[in-house]
Structures are given as structure tokens and as C-alpha cells.
Motif scaffolding. Structure first.
Motif, mmCIF file in Angstrom:
data_model
loop_
_atom_site.group_PDB
_atom_site.id
_atom_site.type_symbol
_atom_site.label_atom_id
_atom_site.label_comp_id
_atom_site.label_asym_id
_atom_site.label_seq_id
_atom_site.Cartn_x
_atom_site.Cartn_y
_atom_site.Cartn_z
ATOM 1 N N ARG A 1 151.439 93.971 36.221
ATOM 2 C CA ARG A 1 151.776 93.439 37.486
ATOM 3 C C ARG A 1 153.226 92.887 37.581
ATOM 4 N NH1 ARG A 1 147.999 92.001 41.332
ATOM 5 N NH2 ARG A 1 149.122 90.031 41.704
ATOM 6 N N THR B 1 160.321 95.054 49.597
ATOM 7 C CA THR B 1 159.329 96.262 48.965
ATOM 8 C C THR B 1 160.330 97.503 48.932
ATOM 9 O OG1 THR B 1 158.595 96.399 51.142
ATOM 10 C CG2 THR B 1 157.330 94.930 49.493
ATOM 11 N N VAL C 1 154.074 93.779 42.628
ATOM 12 C CA VAL C 1 153.530 92.459 43.296
ATOM 13 C C VAL C 1 154.075 92.295 44.615
ATOM 14 C CG1 VAL C 1 151.951 91.796 41.313
ATOM 15 C CG2 VAL C 1 154.222 90.707 41.903
ATOM 16 N N GLU D 1 152.401 92.652 47.929
ATOM 17 C CA GLU D 1 151.391 91.689 48.212
ATOM 18 C C GLU D 1 151.910 90.592 49.068
ATOM 19 O OE1 GLU D 1 149.136 90.436 44.733
ATOM 20 O OE2 GLU D 1 148.807 92.691 44.231
ATOM 21 N N LEU E 1 150.834 85.086 42.841
ATOM 22 C CA LEU E 1 151.062 86.523 42.817
ATOM 23 C C LEU E 1 150.505 86.768 41.282
ATOM 24 C CD1 LEU E 1 154.291 87.287 44.617
ATOM 25 C CD2 LEU E 1 152.164 88.182 45.184
#
Length: 297
Positions: free
Chosen positions: A176, A192, A208, A211, A228
């Protein structure tokens, strides 16, 4: 010359002939001006400038964005991140302007230039989200400057280098990975859609940042980082300030139980190597990311 442009919107107001669309990208306005090989190029995007310089000599670039030491010797150097004066651009008599549309001001500039009959290629941030999109964008730019053969050779070299890295990456672990960046004294989660997260995924990690469920930049804070639970933290080291920018945040006692902090798995990676500014050296960035997250053998 190819007629399909992926991820690129090309508009020329004069001589507009037809519009087409492809399943791979947005609609493309095809004009008679498309077949003109650009000789006076203005680059208003640092991302694009790196790619243009791989294809054409500095003599064909009449203005570009300031990239510090990496800026080529051209007639006009424009401040990075500054407001662009369309009249100044028009005074350079360009036959092609390249820009990345991130703010309304860039869209306004493109509209004014189009109305003046200047060919404008406007890219989106997603054009630099991973190696595939970067290579597609490189091919698009090559079409505009009439250097398709040169681009094809360079793309094949990149693909070969990439394949070598792929065979050396362990994609079964999927650590992660959290990526962070700082600008103007403020700290953020890397969006992202940024190249760094694309490299993380290709290197066998799990980003991550996705998320967070956010689009664009989000301020980084200890509570979200704790939630996270990243195994690895990658800090985009912008102009050598990465460690200083994040010193107090990453030593916050609230993060003591975060695996990346507990195991000292925090890496500071030069933005010039792992971001879109890396250009065709991006495979070196992929190797650096893979080594930093522990998936490169």
C-alpha cells in the motif's frame, strides 16, 4: 499523417472542415491547417515542452515555459505558472501553440489564439497520468510537428526499456503506497491522475490515494494518513525541498503506528524523475519507484 488524435483536442478556427470522434479519446476537429508542419512553436506547458524538445530543434521553438536549468535556449522564456498574455504570444507569430488546460485562464488563452487563427493543441492533466498516456501524447505532438518517424523510433526504444523493467518487478506483493507533494508551503496528497501514482501501479504497488475518493489536490493531514495505513510513503521531492516540507508532518506522534513510519519506509523522489517532466526518461522513474516500494529485484 495519422488522423486519430488520442487524448488531444486540436482546433483551428479557420478552414474548419469536419469533426470526428474515436472510442479512445475525445472529438477531434480536423482542419485544413492540420497539414501545416509547425515551424514557430510556442509551448505553454512544462509537461509538453520536454516532449517537444525530443522531436524538434530549439530553432523551431520560439517560446517555452521556464523549467529552470532544463530550459532550452530559445527566443522567449515564459514564467512557469504565470498568467499568459495572449497578445505577447501572438506577437511571436506562432503557427502552433501547445498548452495543458488546468485552469480557466488556459481555456481563455486558447479561445483568443483560436480566434486569431492560430492552431492550438490543448492537453488535459490525464495526458500525463501514466506511461501509456505519456507515449500517446508524445505521438500526438509528433504528428503536429511532422516528426512521426522519429517519434516511432523513440517510442519503440521506450517500450523495450519498459519491458525489461516489467520482468524485474514483483507484482504479487502489492504494498500500500501513499504519495505526497508540496507546493507553495502547502502539503497535499498527490492527485490520483498524476504520473507518480501511475508509476506506483505499474511497479506492482497499490496506490492508496485512490481511497480518498477525491478529484484533484487534497490537503494532507495526519488523520487521513493514519486511516490509509500505507506500507510505503513516497514524497515528491520538488526542487530538493521534500524533506523540509514534510519534516514536521511525518514525525507527528499521531503517525507512529502507520506501517510506513514504523518501518522507516519513506522515500523522497525527485519530481523531475517521477513526474511528467521526466519526459522520455520516465522508465528510469519507474525503476526508481519500484526500488523505493520494494518490488524491484
Amino acid at each position: 499523417m495519422k488522423t486519430k488524435v488520442m487524448g488531444l483536442v486540436l482546433v483551428a478556427i479557420f478552414g474548419l472542415a469536419s469533426c470526428s470522434s474515436t472510442p479512445d479519446g475525445p472529438a477531434l476537429a480536423v482542419s485544413e491547417a492540420e497539414n501545416i508542419v509547425a515551424e514557430n512553436i510556442v509551448v505553454l506547458s512544462g509537461d509538453a515542452s520536454v516532449l517537444v524538445e525530443e522531436l524538434v530543434s530549439a530553432e523551431r521553438i520560439v517560446a517555452t515555459t521556464d523549467r529552470g536549468a532544463g530550459t532550452p535556449a530559445v527566443e522567449t522564456v515564459l514564467p512557469a505558472g504565470g498568467t499568459v498574455d495572449p497578445e505577447q504570444i501572438l506577437s511571436l507569430d506562432p503557427d502552433l501553440v501547445l498548452l495543458t488546460s488546468r485552469h480557466e485562464s488556459e481555456d481563455d488563452t486558447a479561445d483568443i489564439l483560436n480566434q486569431a487563427g492560430v492552431q492550438v493543441a490543448s492537453f488535459e492533466s490525464s495526458n500525463w497520468s501514466d506511461i501509456d498516456s505519456l507515449l500517446d501524447t508524445f505521438t500526438d505532438i509528433a504528428q503536429l510537428v511532422g516528426e512521426e518517424d522519429k517519434a516511432d523510433r523513440l517510442v519503440e526504444e521506450i517500450k523495450a526499456q519498459r519491458a525489461e523493467v516489467d520482468t524485474a518487478v514483483d507484482k504479487t506483493r502489492q504494498p500500500r503506497v501513499l504519495s505526497l507533494m508540496a507546493r507553495g508551503g502547502q502539503r497535499f496528497f498527490v492527485p490520483t491522475s498524476a504520473m507518480l501514482n501511475g508509476l506506483v501501479e505499474e511497479a506492482g504497488g497499490y496506490s492508496v490515494n485512490g481511497e480518498l475518493g477525491a478529484v484533484g489536490t487534497v490537503a494532507a493531514d495526519p488523520e487521513q494518513i493514519l486511516a490509509l495505513q500505507p506500507d510505503v510513503i513516497l514524497v515528491e521531492d520538488f526542487r530538493g525541498q521534500g524533506r523540509a516540507d514534510f519534516a514536521d508532518l511525518l514525525t507527528n506522534p499521531a503517525l507512529a503506528e502507520v506501517p510506513a513510519i514504523t518501518n522507516a519506509n519513506v522515500a523522497y523522489l525527485p519530481q523531475s524523475e517521477i513526474g511528467s517532466a521526466a519526459g522520455l526518461k520516465i522508465v528510469d522513474g519507474l525503476k526508481l519507484v519500484a526500488a523505493s516500494i520494494g518490488t524491484f529485484s
